[in-house]
Motif scaffolding. Sequence first.
Motif, PDB file in Angstrom:
ATOM      1  N   UNK A 227       0.852  -1.185   0.000  1.00 51.38           N
ATOM      2  CA  UNK A 227       0.000   0.000   0.000  1.00 51.38           C
ATOM      3  C   UNK A 227       0.890   1.238   0.000  1.00 51.38           C
ATOM      4  N   UNK A 228       1.159   1.812  -1.168  1.00 47.74           N
ATOM      5  CA  UNK A 228       1.941   3.046  -1.263  1.00 47.74           C
ATOM      6  C   UNK A 228       0.990   4.237  -1.379  1.00 47.74           C
ATOM      7  N   UNK A 229       1.547   5.443  -1.228  1.00 45.65           N
ATOM      8  CA  UNK A 229       0.737   6.677  -1.202  1.00 45.65           C
ATOM      9  C   UNK A 229      -0.394   6.549  -0.189  1.00 45.65           C
ATOM     10  N   UNK A 230      -0.099   5.883   0.906  1.00 42.65           N
ATOM     11  CA  UNK A 230      -1.087   5.604   1.937  1.00 42.65           C
ATOM     12  C   UNK A 230      -0.620   6.215   3.254  1.00 42.65           C
ATOM     13  N   UNK A 231      -1.368   7.169   3.764  1.00 44.02           N
ATOM     14  CA  UNK A 231      -0.980   7.896   4.962  1.00 44.02           C
ATOM     15  C   UNK A 231      -1.703   7.322   6.184  1.00 44.02           C
ATOM     16  N   UNK A 232      -0.925   6.958   7.199  1.00 43.22           N
ATOM     17  CA  UNK A 232      -1.512   6.470   8.445  1.00 43.22           C
ATOM     18  C   UNK A 232      -1.940   7.662   9.284  1.00 43.22           C
ATOM     19  N   UNK A 233      -3.172   7.664   9.699  1.00 46.68           N
ATOM     20  CA  UNK A 233      -3.705   8.768  10.500  1.00 46.68           C
ATOM     21  C   UNK A 233      -3.619   8.473  11.996  1.00 46.68           C
ATOM     22  N   UNK A 234      -4.185   7.337  12.413  1.00 45.84           N
ATOM     23  CA  UNK A 234      -4.121   6.903  13.809  1.00 45.84           C
ATOM     24  C   UNK A 234      -4.009   5.387  13.850  1.00 45.84           C
ATOM     25  N   UNK A 235      -3.572   4.880  14.994  1.00 46.35           N
ATOM     26  CA  UNK A 235      -3.490   3.443  15.219  1.00 46.35           C
ATOM     27  C   UNK A 235      -4.098   3.146  16.581  1.00 46.35           C
ATOM     28  N   UNK A 236      -5.047   2.216  16.619  1.00 49.56           N
ATOM     29  CA  UNK A 236      -5.559   1.778  17.914  1.00 49.56           C
ATOM     30  C   UNK A 236      -5.267   0.286  18.066  1.00 49.56           C
ATOM     31  N   UNK A 237      -5.804  -0.321  19.078  1.00 45.27           N
ATOM     32  CA  UNK A 237      -5.479  -1.717  19.367  1.00 45.27           C
ATOM     33  C   UNK A 237      -6.050  -2.688  18.341  1.00 45.27           C
ATOM     34  N   UNK A 238      -6.940  -2.227  17.494  1.00 40.35           N
ATOM     35  CA  UNK A 238      -7.625  -3.104  16.545  1.00 40.35           C
ATOM     36  C   UNK A 238      -7.395  -2.724  15.087  1.00 40.35           C
ATOM     37  N   UNK A 239      -7.304  -1.417  14.801  1.00 39.23           N
ATOM     38  CA  UNK A 239      -7.233  -0.961  13.418  1.00 39.23           C
ATOM     39  C   UNK A 239      -6.100   0.042  13.186  1.00 39.23           C
ATOM     40  N   UNK A 240      -5.589   0.010  11.950  1.00 44.43           N
ATOM     41  CA  UNK A 240      -4.755   1.092  11.435  1.00 44.43           C
ATOM     42  C   UNK A 240      -5.694   1.966  10.615  1.00 44.43           C
ATOM     43  N   UNK A 241      -5.845   3.217  11.021  1.00 46.67           N
ATOM     44  CA  UNK A 241      -6.760   4.136  10.350  1.00 46.67           C
ATOM     45  C   UNK A 241      -5.980   5.014   9.375  1.00 46.67           C
ATOM     46  N   UNK A 242      -6.432   5.089   8.133  1.00 47.18           N
ATOM     47  CA  UNK A 242      -5.749   5.869   7.111  1.00 47.18           C
ATOM     48  C   UNK A 242      -6.418   7.225   6.921  1.00 47.18           C
ATOM     49  N   UNK A 243      -5.650   8.163   6.379  1.00 40.83           N
ATOM     50  CA  UNK A 243      -6.162   9.516   6.166  1.00 40.83           C
ATOM     51  C   UNK A 243      -7.351   9.516   5.211  1.00 40.83           C
ATOM     52  N   UNK A 244      -7.405   8.526   4.320  1.00 43.71           N
ATOM     53  CA  UNK A 244      -8.494   8.432   3.342  1.00 43.71           C
ATOM     54  C   UNK A 244      -9.825   8.083   3.978  1.00 43.71           C
ATOM     55  N   UNK A 245      -9.779   7.657   5.245  1.00 40.57           N
ATOM     56  CA  UNK A 245     -10.991   7.230   5.919  1.00 40.57           C
ATOM     57  C   UNK A 245     -11.125   5.722   6.008  1.00 40.57           C
ATOM     58  N   UNK A 246     -10.339   5.006   5.211  1.00 47.90           N
ATOM     59  CA  UNK A 246     -10.357   3.552   5.269  1.00 47.90           C
ATOM     60  C   UNK A 246      -9.572   3.080   6.492  1.00 47.90           C
ATOM     61  N   UNK A 247      -9.774   1.827   6.859  1.00 53.67           N
ATOM     62  CA  UNK A 247      -9.042   1.283   7.992  1.00 53.67           C
ATOM     63  C   UNK A 247      -8.687  -0.177   7.734  1.00 53.67           C
ATOM     64  N   UNK A 248      -7.595  -0.597   8.349  1.00 54.57           N
ATOM     65  CA  UNK A 248      -7.105  -1.960   8.183  1.00 54.57           C
ATOM     66  C   UNK A 248      -7.108  -2.673   9.527  1.00 54.57           C
ATOM     67  N   UNK A 249      -7.902  -3.743   9.687  1.00 51.46           N
ATOM     68  CA  UNK A 249      -7.834  -4.518  10.925  1.00 51.46           C
ATOM     69  C   UNK A 249      -6.512  -5.271  10.965  1.00 51.46           C
ATOM     70  N   UNK A 250      -5.882  -5.333  12.131  1.00 53.26           N
ATOM     71  CA  UNK A 250      -4.574  -5.968  12.202  1.00 53.26           C
ATOM     72  C   UNK A 250      -4.401  -6.713  13.520  1.00 53.26           C
ATOM     73  N   UNK A 251      -3.469  -7.661  13.495  1.00 54.68           N
ATOM     74  CA  UNK A 251      -3.137  -8.419  14.702  1.00 54.68           C
ATOM     75  C   UNK A 251      -2.002  -7.737  15.449  1.00 54.68           C
ATOM     76  N   UNK A 252      -0.934  -7.391  14.730  1.00 55.37           N
ATOM     77  CA  UNK A 252       0.135  -6.601  15.330  1.00 55.37           C
ATOM     78  C   UNK A 252       0.874  -5.839  14.243  1.00 55.37           C
ATOM     79  N   UNK A 253       1.629  -4.839  14.673  1.00 50.19           N
ATOM     80  CA  UNK A 253       2.234  -3.911  13.722  1.00 50.19           C
ATOM     81  C   UNK A 253       3.690  -3.639  14.074  1.00 50.19           C
ATOM     82  N   UNK A 254       4.510  -3.544  13.037  1.00 49.17           N
ATOM     83  CA  UNK A 254       5.898  -3.113  13.204  1.00 49.17           C
ATOM     84  C   UNK A 254       6.059  -1.807  12.434  1.00 49.17           C
TER      85      UNK A 254
END
Length: 398
Positions: A227-254
């Motif tokens: 996922x290029x040209x993709x800006x991360x807006x916030x990260x919570x315990x369940x989702x990576x939220x992108x500036x576009x308004x979309x979100x990615x559910x995740x297990x863990x993040x590096x």
Amino acid sequence: MKRVVVIGGGYGGLRAIEKLSKYQDIAIILIDKNPYHYLQTEAYGYIAGQFDMHDVAIDLQNWCEGFKERVTFIHKEATSIDFEQKKVHLDGRDLFYDYLIIATGAKTNFFSFIEGLRENSYGVKNLERAHNFRIKFENIIYKKLQHEEDSREGKLNIAVGGAGLSGVEVAAEMAYVLDSYSKTIGDTAKEIHIYLIDASDTILPGMGQYSIDNTKKRLEALGVKILTSTFINTVDATYVHFRSGEKLPYSFMIFTGGIKASSLNDTIDNEKNSINQLITTPELNVQGQKDVFAIGDCVEIKDAKGNILPPTAQIAEKSAEYVAKTIRQRIDGVESKPFDADVSGVFIALGGKYAVGEMFKYIKVKGYVAYVLKKAITHAYYLGLRLRINTGFKNRNR
């Protein structure tokens, strides 16, 4: 006898000591808050479970003992420096120097403008965080092996923030490991998805097109979702939220999306850049201090044309070699020339026995040949460390 104090046992600090240790009129003291040297360039393999702890960590006390009492190791944190009195403040004591080399490196820059990033992700610049991430990765594979399911959406997504060299290598190695597991535990391993995320419009920004194109092909073949040209807006315990308004559910993040210089730089009255790196003189001196040098990731290093060089182990070692030579020249009263170096080449580990590399601007290799060349360089470095430690063991047991 001149005393050279080196703060930081990373790639730059150790290379400077190697070069200075051959002079009989120089006594060397290494200071580090950690008792080990961490081979950060091999973090990708350790995180993915391909390497063990002994592949990425070297005991500094034993390494220093390999110099036959020429190098002393002090396992303490340097808290500040008194340039006027020429001494380093440690926890409970002061250490005087004739020449000082600051080689404290950098840490992961968990950008403060991305809410929740630090709390919900791991970095690779720190061995403890890399170790914790490895455990998380192994646990998720174990749960799939046990057919343990979690009702939370996105349980099987792994997010890698930052598609520079570190992020690409970690994503590729994990994907390769998962592909290997699919041959033994079946399709359940394929239910674990890896997302490589970067705000740039390409992976490996700033690198050659050959490396970018072939790395992208390899990552896609391994199943990494880019996922290029993709800006991360916030990260919570369940989702990576992108500036576009979309979100990615995740297990863990590096997160490998940036660095900032170590906290010792905060105590130094010197011009710094936006990531807290020291802005030095052309001779890599701290401003106004002819006897104090800064090398590696804690300093902004430029080539002769003024281009900023990437914060890599290669540049740390080249700056270390230059400073060691310059200290010798200063002791001998010989005029020194400004630092001048460039990147000789870059190799990118891309899972298993596959890599991509560019050397000296003209040589381009990929696949097994590139893997062999990268391993040869890494093995030579690691072997040098091990031989020095073996010498230390022999000296201790006499």
